[in-house]
Design an enzyme around this catalytic site. Sequence first.
Site, PDB file in Angstrom:
ATOM      1  N   HIS A 313       0.843  -1.184   0.000  1.00 22.27           N
ATOM      2  CA  HIS A 313       0.000   0.000   0.000  1.00 22.27           C
ATOM      3  C   HIS A 313       0.877   1.231   0.000  1.00 22.27           C
ATOM      4  O   HIS A 313       1.929   1.232   0.635  1.00 22.27           O
ATOM      5  CB  HIS A 313      -0.921   0.016   1.235  1.00 22.27           C
ATOM      6  CG  HIS A 313      -2.100   0.904   1.044  1.00 22.27           C
ATOM      7  ND1 HIS A 313      -2.049   2.241   1.328  1.00 22.27           N
ATOM      8  CD2 HIS A 313      -3.340   0.650   0.562  1.00 22.27           C
ATOM      9  CE1 HIS A 313      -3.221   2.775   1.018  1.00 22.27           C
ATOM     10  NE2 HIS A 313      -4.021   1.831   0.562  1.00 22.27           N
ATOM     11  N   ASP A 371      -7.915  -5.572   0.049  1.00 22.46           N
ATOM     12  CA  ASP A 371      -8.402  -6.239  -1.161  1.00 22.46           C
ATOM     13  C   ASP A 371      -8.018  -7.701  -1.256  1.00 22.46           C
ATOM     14  O   ASP A 371      -8.637  -8.462  -1.996  1.00 22.46           O
ATOM     15  CB  ASP A 371      -7.913  -5.486  -2.397  1.00 22.46           C
ATOM     16  CG  ASP A 371      -8.600  -4.147  -2.510  1.00 22.46           C
ATOM     17  OD1 ASP A 371      -9.778  -4.084  -2.133  1.00 22.46           O
ATOM     18  OD2 ASP A 371      -7.966  -3.184  -2.938  1.00 22.46           O
TER      19      ASP A 371
HETATM   20  N1  CMC Z   1       4.260  -7.293  -5.027  1.00 19.21           N
HETATM   21  C1  CMC Z   1       5.606  -7.315  -5.166  1.00 19.21           C
HETATM   22  N2  CMC Z   1       6.406  -6.272  -4.940  1.00 19.21           N
HETATM   23  C2  CMC Z   1       5.810  -5.128  -4.572  1.00 19.21           C
HETATM   24  C3  CMC Z   1       4.421  -5.020  -4.400  1.00 19.21           C
HETATM   25  C4  CMC Z   1       3.647  -6.158  -4.636  1.00 19.21           C
HETATM   26  N3  CMC Z   1       2.319  -6.125  -4.485  1.00 19.21           N
HETATM   27  N4  CMC Z   1       4.127  -3.762  -4.016  1.00 19.21           N
HETATM   28  C5  CMC Z   1       5.285  -3.106  -3.953  1.00 19.21           C
HETATM   29  N5  CMC Z   1       6.315  -3.934  -4.293  1.00 19.21           N
HETATM   30  C6  CMC Z   1       7.754  -3.633  -4.273  1.00 19.21           C
HETATM   31  C7  CMC Z   1       8.161  -2.738  -5.447  1.00 19.21           C
HETATM   32  O1  CMC Z   1       8.569  -3.519  -6.552  1.00 19.21           O
HETATM   33  C8  CMC Z   1       9.320  -1.978  -4.819  1.00 19.21           C
HETATM   34  O2  CMC Z   1      10.438  -2.828  -4.768  1.00 19.21           O
HETATM   35  P1  CMC Z   1      11.938  -2.223  -4.991  1.00 19.21           P
HETATM   36  O3  CMC Z   1      12.140  -1.267  -3.855  1.00 19.21           O
HETATM   37  O4  CMC Z   1      12.819  -3.415  -4.984  1.00 19.21           O
HETATM   38  O5  CMC Z   1      11.904  -1.534  -6.328  1.00 19.21           O
HETATM   39  C9  CMC Z   1       8.875  -1.760  -3.382  1.00 19.21           C
HETATM   40  O6  CMC Z   1       7.978  -2.867  -3.098  1.00 19.21           O
HETATM   41  C10 CMC Z   1       8.150  -0.451  -3.133  1.00 19.21           C
HETATM   42  O7  CMC Z   1       7.085  -0.385  -4.039  1.00 19.21           O
HETATM   43  P2  CMC Z   1       6.465   0.945  -4.635  1.00 19.21           P
HETATM   44  O8  CMC Z   1       6.023   0.668  -6.054  1.00 19.21           O
HETATM   45  O9  CMC Z   1       7.375   2.103  -4.382  1.00 19.21           O
HETATM   46  O10 CMC Z   1       5.225   1.122  -3.706  1.00 19.21           O
HETATM   47  P3  CMC Z   1       4.045   2.101  -3.976  1.00 19.21           P
HETATM   48  O11 CMC Z   1       3.750   2.719  -2.683  1.00 19.21           O
HETATM   49  O12 CMC Z   1       4.316   3.021  -5.112  1.00 19.21           O
HETATM   50  O13 CMC Z   1       2.904   1.097  -4.481  1.00 19.21           O
HETATM   51  C11 CMC Z   1       0.926  -0.151  -4.592  1.00 19.21           C
HETATM   52  C12 CMC Z   1       1.767   0.820  -3.766  1.00 19.21           C
HETATM   53  C13 CMC Z   1      -0.400  -0.397  -3.875  1.00 19.21           C
HETATM   54  C14 CMC Z   1       0.594   0.485  -5.981  1.00 19.21           C
HETATM   55  C15 CMC Z   1       1.710  -1.462  -4.792  1.00 19.21           C
HETATM   56  O14 CMC Z   1       2.071  -2.004  -3.544  1.00 19.21           O
HETATM   57  C16 CMC Z   1       0.938  -2.486  -5.615  1.00 19.21           C
HETATM   58  O15 CMC Z   1       0.912  -2.386  -6.848  1.00 19.21           O
HETATM   59  N6  CMC Z   1       0.270  -3.480  -4.945  1.00 19.21           N
HETATM   60  C17 CMC Z   1      -0.525  -4.450  -5.626  1.00 19.21           C
HETATM   61  C18 CMC Z   1      -1.828  -3.839  -6.020  1.00 19.21           C
HETATM   62  C19 CMC Z   1      -2.760  -3.679  -4.836  1.00 19.21           C
HETATM   63  O16 CMC Z   1      -2.969  -4.606  -4.071  1.00 19.21           O
HETATM   64  N7  CMC Z   1      -3.359  -2.469  -4.749  1.00 19.21           N
HETATM   65  C20 CMC Z   1      -4.389  -2.197  -3.757  1.00 19.21           C
HETATM   66  C21 CMC Z   1      -4.033  -1.164  -2.796  1.00 19.21           C
HETATM   67  S1  CMC Z   1      -5.234  -1.130  -1.468  1.00 19.21           S
HETATM   68  C22 CMC Z   1      -6.636  -0.490  -2.160  1.00 19.21           C
HETATM   69  C23 CMC Z   1      -6.718   0.972  -2.073  1.00 19.21           C
HETATM   70  O17 CMC Z   1      -6.599   1.550  -0.980  1.00 19.21           O
HETATM   71  O18 CMC Z   1      -6.948   1.562  -3.151  1.00 19.21           O
END
Ligand code: CMC
Length: 436
Positions: A313, A371
């Site tokens: 998240h 989710d």
């Molecule tokens: N699976 C694998 N790796 C992940 C995931 C994941 N679900 N989420 C983040 N990472 C890794 C990412 O690759 C990065 O690794 P590194 O530092 O080695 O490059 C690190 O964790 C940090 O990730 P980020 O992309 O900077 O994190 P973010 O805050 O931009 O992304 C997110 C948040 C929700 C978009 C992402 O965690 C994701 O795509 N999760 C899966 C989709 C999901 O479940 N979304 C629902 C969110 S809850 C509903 C809502 O409130 O809307």
Amino acid sequence: MTPSDVKATLSFSDGSPSIDLPLYSGSIGPDVIDIRKLYAQTGKFTYDPGFLSTASCQSAITYIDGDKGELLYRGSPIAQIAPPCDFLEVCHLLLKGELPNEKQKADFSSLVMHHTMVNEQMQFFLRGFRRDAHPMAVMTGLVGALSAFYHDSTDIHNAAHREIAAIRLIAKMPTLVSMAYKYGTGQPYIYPRNNLSYSANFMRMMFATPCEEYEPNDVLVRAIDRIFILHADHEQNASTSTVRLCGSSGTNPFAAIAAGVACLWGPAHGGANEAALNMLEEIQRNGGVEKIGDFIKQVKDKNSSVKLMGFGHRVYKNYDPRAKLMRETCHEVLEALGLHDDPLFKLAMSLEKIALEDDYFVSRKLYPNVDFYSGIVQRALGIPVSLFTAIFALARTVGWIAQLNEMIGDPEYKIGRPRQLFVGAARRDVTPVAQR
Ligand code: CMC
């Protein structure tokens, strides 16, 4: 906003004069540095794609502390709300700032439940869609179309219009979602039944047919009500910010909410529960629990774009408090339906266990989000996967409208107009076509 005695000083290494920027404190949470005069004073913009460090507004509705794993609606922790309040009490809380007393609760419920029907023309509008259209494509169209049906509530600058638009949107979303579902299955629409609770009425519109009545089951109705509560608002997330930005032009509330629906559709936001369940089904098809190790390897591979959907998240870096409550509901529903041995549920539990122990996820603070569990609950309730995001949209509508109305009432609000760092071609003269 309370101005702070502390000022932030911005200095430049090229000798340009430094400037002081005011700081403001909220009631809780990080202070903000006011950069509104930055461009006028320095000729420079700030650069913050994805709003990682930017507060786009002031708000008194929802507060999240991602490090503590805390979610407050109007100051009340979600864990104190989800049991005992029902969704309409939460709507009252988000819209009006307070939980209703008994009379207010009865009046508010009656008001909402007497706006559940949609204009009969909506049925004909729906018919323009292919039967196999994604429900979110249909919902984006239907919600936008409300502005063509309710002309007396489209002036966003009129408080009475805003109030009735809010009630209409909250009341009609379950009707529209269930109509989108019935249309996709080819079953007749079921009209709302206003003497039922908000959530029981929704379940009935989904699952009754003209030949068979739906008997609301308390556990299942409570589960859908909890899904609605946990998704009702989440401060300045992508879809809420979209609604604010869209509404900032003065457009009508139905159009602004339709923009929120469109934004929510994406898999990184509201589409995550659908994506999480599709992911589980794919692992199941490819060998199930035995193949979790291979799947996790793919997730960790920097060269693959595979993510563990339902994990991680942007704000919660400790635990998603909604996930804890949804996990409880998940067990309750599967127990009530005798589905504890369901292979997909078992797979989800194994995946959860492995990911919670794996250093990749632990070191990046990636925990299951709401989710991950809400998809499993909805599947158990008989809701098709493609409808999950539409249910999220139904629940989030109250948050969107509360935030939209808050923005319109904020004397500091302006049309949203971000700036950019331009990296394209500088001025180039146009070459005549024969010489290109
Ligand atoms: N699976 C694998 N790796 C992940 C995931 C994941 N679900 N989420 C983040 N990472 C890794 C990412 O690759 C990065 O690794 P590194 O530092 O080695 O490059 C690190 O964790 C940090 O990730 P980020 O992309 O900077 O994190 P973010 O805050 O931009 O992304 C997110 C948040 C929700 C978009 C992402 O965690 C994701 O795509 N999760 C899966 C989709 C999901 O479940 N979304 C629902 C969110 S809850 C509903 C809502 O409130 O809307």
